[in-house]
Design a protein around this motif. Structure first.
Motif, mmCIF file in Angstrom:
data_model
loop_
_atom_site.group_PDB
_atom_site.id
_atom_site.type_symbol
_atom_site.label_atom_id
_atom_site.label_comp_id
_atom_site.label_asym_id
_atom_site.label_seq_id
_atom_site.Cartn_x
_atom_site.Cartn_y
_atom_site.Cartn_z
ATOM 1 N N ARG A 99 7.824 1.855 6.070
ATOM 2 C CA ARG A 99 8.085 3.244 6.443
ATOM 3 C C ARG A 99 8.649 3.221 7.868
ATOM 4 O O ARG A 99 7.959 3.581 8.825
ATOM 5 N N PRO A 100 9.901 2.766 8.026
ATOM 6 C CA PRO A 100 10.456 2.586 9.369
ATOM 7 C C PRO A 100 10.605 3.887 10.147
ATOM 8 O O PRO A 100 10.751 3.857 11.372
ATOM 9 N N HIS A 101 10.568 5.031 9.465
ATOM 10 C CA HIS A 101 10.627 6.304 10.185
ATOM 11 C C HIS A 101 9.352 6.535 11.000
ATOM 12 O O HIS A 101 9.341 7.358 11.904
ATOM 13 N N TYR A 102 8.259 5.815 10.680
ATOM 14 C CA TYR A 102 7.042 5.855 11.493
ATOM 15 C C TYR A 102 7.095 4.781 12.567
ATOM 16 O O TYR A 102 6.823 5.029 13.726
ATOM 17 N N HIS A 103 7.397 3.559 12.145
ATOM 18 C CA HIS A 103 7.470 2.408 13.045
ATOM 19 C C HIS A 103 8.112 1.270 12.256
ATOM 20 O O HIS A 103 7.896 1.162 11.051
#
Length: 127
Positions: A99-103
């Protein structure tokens, strides 16, 4: 920062069966049941690895659903959590993955528990 958290469940035995299975891949298990003479007859139990930190409290209606994220040591634990939670009666709410939109290293999986709570396992370690 958080020492422990509790949620309401409509059917303690159903929720217990789900969490017994779903939390096992994360190394957590039911560690304590509060004697009913201290709870007014309500079932209350705590899950954890070495001490109770996640509490189930049986109540007739659960009200607003919650989001709870459990820490996983590895991405394989996240994968196992998702697989086992679905087999235990959870409903998919997001397959294991980044979930790269978080990290950039956030690797999580999401399921709805029997009461509709959004339960997640997350690993922050790089691949």
């Amino acid at each position: 920062m958080i020492d422990h958290i509790g949620i309401k469940v409509a059917d303690f035995d159903r929720a217990k069966a789900f969490y017994d299975e779903a939390l096992a891949p994360l190394g957590a298990r039911l560690l304590m049941m509060v004697p009913v003479e201290y709870t007014g007859g309500v079932k209350v139990g705590g899950y954890g690895r070495d001490r109770p930190v996640y509490w189930l409290h049986e109540e007739g209606g659960t009200g607003e659903q919650k989001h709870i994220a459990f820490a996983a040591a590895t991405r394989a634990e996240v994968d196992a959590f998702h697989r086992v939670a679905l087999a235990a009666g959870g409903r998919d709410n997001g397959a294991p993955g980044l979930r790269p939109h978080y990290h950039p290293d956030y690797y999580g999986a999401f399921v709805f528990d029997p009461d509709g709570n959004n339960v997640e396992a997350v690993c922050h370690a790089p691949a």
